[in-house]
Each structure stands twice: as C-alpha cells, then as structure tokens.
Write an enzyme that holds these catalytic residues in place. Structure first.
Site, PDB file in Angstrom:
ATOM      1  N   HIS A   1       0.554  -1.297  -0.208  1.00  0.00           N
ATOM      2  CA  HIS A   1       0.098   0.021  -0.186  1.00  0.00           C
ATOM      3  C   HIS A   1       1.193   1.007   0.160  1.00  0.00           C
ATOM      4  O   HIS A   1       1.879   1.696   0.909  1.00  0.00           O
ATOM      5  CB  HIS A   1      -0.681  -0.254   1.204  1.00  0.00           C
ATOM      6  CG  HIS A   1      -1.740  -1.430   1.733  1.00  0.00           C
ATOM      7  ND1 HIS A   1      -2.054  -1.383   2.609  1.00  0.00           N
ATOM      8  CD2 HIS A   1      -2.201  -2.741   0.826  1.00  0.00           C
ATOM      9  CE1 HIS A   1      -3.131  -2.549   2.172  1.00  0.00           C
ATOM     10  NE2 HIS A   1      -3.251  -2.905   1.128  1.00  0.00           N
TER      11      HIS A   1
ATOM     12  N   TYR B   1       3.998   1.926  13.416  1.00  0.00           N
ATOM     13  CA  TYR B   1       4.925   3.025  12.471  1.00  0.00           C
ATOM     14  C   TYR B   1       3.812   4.434  12.570  1.00  0.00           C
ATOM     15  O   TYR B   1       2.743   4.615  13.380  1.00  0.00           O
ATOM     16  CB  TYR B   1       4.036   2.642  11.177  1.00  0.00           C
ATOM     17  CG  TYR B   1       2.527   2.306  10.846  1.00  0.00           C
ATOM     18  CD1 TYR B   1       1.313   2.834   9.918  1.00  0.00           C
ATOM     19  CD2 TYR B   1       1.990   0.929  11.306  1.00  0.00           C
ATOM     20  CE1 TYR B   1       0.366   2.561  10.197  1.00  0.00           C
ATOM     21  CE2 TYR B   1       1.202   0.391  11.266  1.00  0.00           C
ATOM     22  CZ  TYR B   1      -0.079   1.787  10.842  1.00  0.00           C
ATOM     23  OH  TYR B   1      -0.964   0.898   9.850  1.00  0.00           O
TER      24      TYR B   1
END
Length: 472
Positions: A73, A136
């Site tokens: 992605h 993240y």
C-alpha cells in the site's frame, strides 16, 4: 528473539530515493531492553536526508502468527516504521511518478532497526515470528478522500522473494485483487499551489511550471486568502508547496485610507493565514518580498539580514508579511526590486512614450536593479528542486546599479529612439505637483546577491536582461 544490542545510531540509504533504514541503539540488561524509537533531534541530524516529517499519529499492528502478510500500500503521507516485538521481512516498492517507479527494496526489521517510508512508496511486510508488534508513525490522519496506490504482492515485475511463499500464508481478498505494476496508476507528486495566478509573477510562474494535474493556479476569485474558512478550503495535507504571488503593490494608493486597509489585508492578513496553513500541514511557503522593506539610506547593498526600516505603508506591510512568513518552518522568502513582467510596467510605459514621441522626465536619484518575473519564477523552481536551505534570498538582475533615468534612456536606445529625449529630474521635483497621496521611495534599492548566487542562482546584468525582454 535475538536483538543486536549496542549498535550506534546510523542511517542508511536505499535504492529508492528518500527510503532510509535506521540502525537504532538498543540497551538491554537482565530486566529487558530499552530504545529511543523516534528521537527527532538525533535522527534528523544523523547525516542522511531524513526529514523532520512531523508525525501526528502512532499506529500499532499486532500479528499473532508467523507468515502474516500485509499488502503493498502506498499512501499520500510519510511513515516511520519500526518493530516493538518480533521480526518482519519488509518489502518496499516505489510507486511514485518518475524514473525510479517500480524500484524494489527488501530487508528484515527487528526492534534494533527502523525505516522511513516517504509518501508514495508502497509498504508491505511478512511476519517472521509470532506475536510481532509492527508500529508506525504517520504525518497525516487517514482520510477516505486521500489518494492511495496499491500493488499486487505477487507482481512478477517487482519479483519480491517472500521468505514464506504467498501460497502458504493468509492474504486478504482485497490485497489479492490489487493490480500488477503495469496497471498501477503512479502516485502523483504533492500539489503545488500558486496564488495570485493572474498577476505578472503568476503568469511567469505558469510559464515556468506548466500545466499539470498537481499544479493549481488560483486567482482571487478561486481562493480567498482572507476567508476565515481558509484552513478547510483545501485538503492541505495533499499540498507540498504554496507559492504566494498575490500581493497589493499600489505603492502610492496604499497611503490612502482605503488603500492602507487593502494593503494590510493582502500583504499581512493573507500571509498570516497562509503561514498558519503551511505550518500546520508541513507545506513549504514561498513568499515574495520587496526592497521597500528598507528605507534606502544605506551606502552599500542590502543583505538578507539587514534590519527592516520601511518608509511608507506598502513597505510596512511587506516587512510585516516577511516577518510572518519567516515563522513557517519550511519557507523561502525571495526579496526583489523594480519588478518587470508581462503587462503594464515602467519599461512598457517608456517604450510606449518613445513610440508616441513623448519626451519624459524620469527620476535619477533612486538606484537599484531590475528584477524580471521570469528570473523570479526560475529561481523559485531552482530553490525547490535543489532543496536549498530555507530562509531569505535576494533575487534581482545582476550587474551595476542603475537609476530609473538610466533604465529609461536604455529603453529608448533599444527601441531605436534617441536616449537624449529622456530628461532627468529629482524625486521631489517629479512628485511636486502630484494629485493624491505619494509614498516615500527608498533611494538605494540595491540588494546584495551573494547568498542567492552561492545557492546556484545566476541572473543576467540588468541591461542585458532588459534587451532580451524588449526583443521578446
């Protein structure tokens, strides 16, 4: 799980521009271990181009089983990826427009490593240990209106060598349906917005940057910079640069009550609004300044660091706008003088008078250098392309200082007319019988060019540039 303890902080480049791997110091003892997962001051000064990307959200993906595989992605934001526990095999594919489209990088990450993933680079991973926590930081909030790009995990061109064959792992139906590289629509660059698109500089910027889907040229009717709704007028996180070519430039009219209000609205309030938007969204703001921020009393050329000392309302508003623009973390302020572009200006007026047989009187006690809008536009592109240090730069033509009288004589000569038809007059005498307000003018408008030249900006001497302009 084996963790490499005691590594020094280091940042390593990869074949994908902007994608960098970080070795993180991990300190362990009998109780466990500790690391600084993201330490802004240390990491952005570690010697490689790791940006100060301004994270706004921290996410964690926990994976129970070995072989958990997440699709490729690419999102329209930057992310900083690390592992809290466990170990992954990561794969990254450049899905941005450009020469490196399709470039692949793979590596393993454990708690002693991290990776910075720039906007538009496809990110995926496969867990190599059970109970892996993948973390993240991102510098934007998820939005259904954002532009996303995807690539199939099994794409033959990328040819990623997954440690565990894809046929043996669980993959979501959505990830299995993503397109092959040949069918991927590349992630476009961040948008560039030009305000004041119908002005002299706006037209030069359109010629310099061209027409592209990611470049927006906005006139006053397209975007009201003084609107209280400016913060939500665009999805600003999609923008990388705003070039503010909008300004109030009627120097004399600014001395009137109505003009004063308009000048402060355009040159200060609008700049403050743009600065707020740029600062909040990590946007680079390019702002155009003027020699009128100085009073012209200096004997030498003005440097970028010279103290403001404006004489009139216009100069005061430009100085205030500069001070505001300089607070934006990512900013370029280009200070100019005697701007000449397409449309009505001093050079065109002198050429018209020469053609009509009119012999003008022109002031000879104001000195400076011409600045052509094409040079401003190309300088802006240069600063953005090269990533020059942020700050203020003087950008004008080079060469000797001239008076307006000198320029007028040269226009007459270059258009085939007798330069002696131009008469000299002092500023006081020129405006003695003026109707309406008259703004004070700086007598010395010469700007020092050493800093912009050191950054790689080269401009022609004023008279050479003038000759080219009149031939165009």
């Amino acid at each position: 799980m084996s963790i490499a303890f005691g590594k020094p902080l280091a940042v390593r480049e990869t074949p994908i521009p902007g994608l960098v791997v970080l070795d993180l110091p991990v300190h362990g003892d009998a109780r466990g271990w500790f690391k600084e997962n993201w330490q802004r001051e240390k990491m952005i000064s570690a010697g490689v181009d790791l940006p100060d990307f301004g994270p706004v959200q921290n996410n964690i993906s926990f994976n129970d089983a070995v072989g958990t595989t997440r699709g490729i992605h690419a999102e329209p934001w930057d992310k900083y990826v690390s592992v809290a526990t466990g170990r992954i095999f990561g794969a990254w594919v450049d899905l941005r427009e450009g020469e490196t489209f399709g470039a692949v990088f793979t590596t393993e990450l454990d708690p002693s490593t991290a990776i910075f993933v720039p906007r538009g680079v496809g990110n995926s991973y496969q867990t190599l240990e059970a109970d892996t926590a993948y973390t993240y930081l991102v510098n934007d909030h998820w939005s259904p209106d954002a532009t996303y790009t995807f690539l199939n995990l099994a794409d033959e061109t990328a040819a990623i060598e997954w440690p565990i064959p894809l046929s043996e792992v669980e993959i979501s139906a959505k990830d299995r349906a993503h397109p092959r590289l040949s069918d991927v629509v590349p992630m476009p660059p961040q948008k560039l917005l030009v305000t004041g698109a119908n002005g002299q500089l706006g037209r030069a910027l359109r010629a310099e940057f061209g027409e592209h889907p990611w470049i927006e040229y906005a006139a006053r009717d397209d975007l009201d910079l003084t609107s209280p709704d400016l913060d939500v007028a665009r999805r600003w996180r999609d923008y990388g640069t705003i070039i503010n070519a909008a300004a109030y430039t009627q120097v004399d009219a600014a001395e009137s009550p109505e003009g004063r209000s308009q000048a402060w609205a355009a040159n200060v309030s609008a700049v403050a609004a743009l600065a707020r938007v740029a600062s909040a969204n990590g946007i680079t703001l390019v702002h155009i300044s003027s020699d009128y921020v100085f009073d012209g009393s200096a004997a030498d050329p003005y440097e970028e660091s010279s103290a403001f000392s404006p004489l009139g309302v216009y100069g005061q508003t430009k100085a205030a706008g500069d001070a505001i623009a300089s607070t934006v973390p990512r900013h370029y302020i280009l200070r100019t003088s005697w701007v000449i572009g397409q449309g009505s200006n001093f050079v065109r007026t002198m050429a018209s008078l020469a053609q009509k047989g009119v012999d003008p009187k022109v002031v000879d006690d104001q000195i400076g250098r011409l600045t052509f809008t094409d040079d401003i536009a190309s300088s802006i592109r240069h600063f953005l392309r090269t990533g020059a240090p942020f700050g203020t730069y003087n950008v004008t033509s080079s060469g000797d200082a001239l008076s307006w009288y000198d320029v007028a004589r040269e226009v007459f000569r270059l258009t085939g007319h007798d330069p002696d038809r131009v008469g000299a007059v002092s500023t006081e005498r020129y405006f003695h019988d003026a109707q309406g307000p008259v703004a004070p003018r700086p007598r010395n408008s010469v700007l020092d060019l050493k800093r912009s030249q050191a950054a790689g900006v080269e401009t022609l001497p004023s008279l050479d540039a003038l000759a080219l302009y009149l031939r165009a």
